[in-house]
Design a protein around this motif. Structure first.
Motif, PDB file in Angstrom:
ATOM      1  N   ILE A  34       0.819  -1.211   0.000  1.00 44.19           N
ATOM      2  CA  ILE A  34       0.000   0.000   0.000  1.00 44.19           C
ATOM      3  C   ILE A  34       0.853   1.261   0.000  1.00 44.19           C
ATOM      4  N   TYR A  35       2.128   1.151   0.363  1.00 39.94           N
ATOM      5  CA  TYR A  35       3.006   2.324   0.342  1.00 39.94           C
ATOM      6  C   TYR A  35       3.348   2.756  -1.082  1.00 39.94           C
ATOM      7  N   HIS A  76       9.743   1.030  -2.610  1.00 43.16           N
ATOM      8  CA  HIS A  76       8.346   0.721  -2.907  1.00 43.16           C
ATOM      9  C   HIS A  76       8.176   0.382  -4.387  1.00 43.16           C
ATOM     10  N   ASN A  99      -7.339   7.140  -1.292  1.00 43.34           N
ATOM     11  CA  ASN A  99      -6.243   7.955  -0.780  1.00 43.34           C
ATOM     12  C   ASN A  99      -6.784   9.338  -0.440  1.00 43.34           C
ATOM     13  N   ARG A 126      -2.454   2.139   4.818  1.00 41.83           N
ATOM     14  CA  ARG A 126      -1.130   2.758   4.730  1.00 41.83           C
ATOM     15  C   ARG A 126      -0.760   3.402   6.054  1.00 41.83           C
ATOM     16  N   ASP A 129       2.957   8.558   6.029  1.00 42.18           N
ATOM     17  CA  ASP A 129       3.841   8.855   4.907  1.00 42.18           C
ATOM     18  C   ASP A 129       4.865   9.889   5.342  1.00 42.18           C
ATOM     19  N   GLY A 172      -1.868  -3.638   8.397  1.00 41.00           N
ATOM     20  CA  GLY A 172      -1.220  -2.360   8.137  1.00 41.00           C
ATOM     21  C   GLY A 172       0.090  -2.272   8.883  1.00 41.00           C
ATOM     22  N   GLY A 176      -0.804   2.403  10.006  1.00 43.97           N
ATOM     23  CA  GLY A 176      -1.716   1.492   9.314  1.00 43.97           C
ATOM     24  C   GLY A 176      -2.085   0.295  10.161  1.00 43.97           C
TER      25      GLY A 176
END
Length: 380
Positions: A34-35, A76, A99, A126, A129, A172, A176
């Motif tokens: 998911i990243y 990633h 997102n 996620r 970030d 997650g 997450g």
């Protein structure tokens, strides 16, 4: 016979084992995916559902462009490329993606749903970030009953489960992992029985009221938490989830990165306990939280991130590049105008951040670690 230790990218490049969504290593792989910045593939949601193999057609998009990406973002991309090429993972179907980044409410949220083997749902949330918005939301957990991403995770789980009549695995990494546990704990009862497993990969805990709740304790029987030897985020606040400690190839805070977690013979390598320095850092934060009211935590957190904003620090990379022994003194000037009642709390939070980002590339026994630790203790 000598057995090679490998990371998850190397594992995906070599494995042909059938996917089991209730197996911890497959759960980590799908959770970590998911990243990848799916949101940078034009009209991505409109193209769903599609198989992971179909992402091969999107390699001209910004999502796959390495360019000036950080090491983490490059990993990633390498990771998703490995999934695309793997005959087993390339057949996994992406059926949904969301997102959201909303600065006004300190919200950073992303989630993906995979359909595995045609009859099992896997939801991955996620973690934080590189934006300070995401980190601000994490800090808000220290005083809030809930944060926006937790509510979004609950709604996402319920919406997804209502659309597909299959068993569900929820997972997650980092934040997450926290919101995966939150969603599984708080979702409607009609969906709880379909959740077969919850995976929390080095995510923080919860306020004591939540951790003591009956519903949280009921979900523990299907929940597993994995943390590296140097776990900071995964040991914060209150958690009763069964914990497995994992061997990492990295040091200090960088062990939070699952690309450093080691695999042997198709299993994450387990070790006996969390490192002493990790316990010291998390215990000092926990002790501090017990002595400060929720209102003071909120004010201190707001002041801290307003200070970052005045310093034009918008991402974690900005913060890491900014920090040095000299810049610590510069940062202290920014907070001189803060209400004296709150300033000491802001300094305490700053100390813990500085410990993490000044020491993240050094081994714990390195003398300079303790030199810097001594310096930070003298701040304020």
């Amino acid at each position: 016979m000598w057995v090679i230790e490998m990371n998850i990218i190397e594992y995906v490049n070599t494995t042909s084992k059938e996917i089991d969504t209730n197996r911890h290593l497959d759960a980590l792989i799908l959770a970590q995916s998911i990243y990848f910045e799916f949101e940078k593939i034009p009209f991505f949601n409109e193209k769903l559902p599609l198989k992971i193999a179909d992402l091969e057609k999107e390699k001209a998009s910004e999502a796959f462009r390495l360019g000036e990406k950080s090491v983490f973002k490059k990993n990633h991309v390498h990771f998703i490329n490995a999934l695309i090429q793997n005959p087993v993972f390339q057949n996994v179907q992406i059926v949904d993606f969301q997102n959201q980044l909303v600065e006004e409410i300190d919200k950073q949220f992303a989630a993906i749903t995979y359909l595995v083997n045609g009859n099992k749902l896997f939801i991955a949330f996620r973690g934080t970030d590189s934006t300070m918005i995401g980190w601000k939301e994490d800090f808000n957990m220290m005083y809030s009953e809930y944060v926006p991403s937790q509510l979004s995770a609950k709604a996402y789980l319920e919406q997804t489960a209502s659309q597909y009549p299959y068993e569900v695995t929820v997972s997650g990494h980092s934040k997450g992992g926290n919101i995966a546990v939150y969603a599984a704990t708080t979702c409607k009862e009609e969906y709880v029985n379909r959740i077969k497993k919850v995976y929390n990969f080095d995510g923080p805990g919860f306020p004591i009221e939540f951790a003591n709740s009956e519903r949280y304790n009921n979900i523990l029987k299907i929940t597993e938490k994995y943390v590296p030897q140097f776990s900071f985020f995964g040991t914060l606040m209150n958690s009763s989830e069964p914990i497995f400690v994992i061997k990492s190839s990295s040091v200090s805070l960088y062990q939070h990165d699952p690309y450093s977690w080691l695999i042997k013979e198709g299993e994450l390598i387990r070790v006996n306990e969390i490192s002493p320095i990790s316990r010291q850092l998390s215990n000092s934060i926990s002790t501090w939280l017990k002595t400060v009211s929720k209102e003071q935590r909120e004010r201190a957190t707001d002041e801290l991130f307003q200070g970052f904003k005045r310093l034009n620090i918008c991402t974690i990379d900005d913060l890491r590049n900014f920090l040095s022994i000299q810049s610590i003194k510069d940062i202290s000037i920014i907070y001189n105008s803060v209400d004296p009642e709150i300033r000491s709390y802001v300094i305490e939070i700053s100390k813990e951040l500085l410990r993490l980002f000044l020491f993240d590339r050094e081994k714990e026994e390195n003398k300079s670690f303790y030199r810097k630790l001594s310096f930070i203790r003298r701040l304020g």
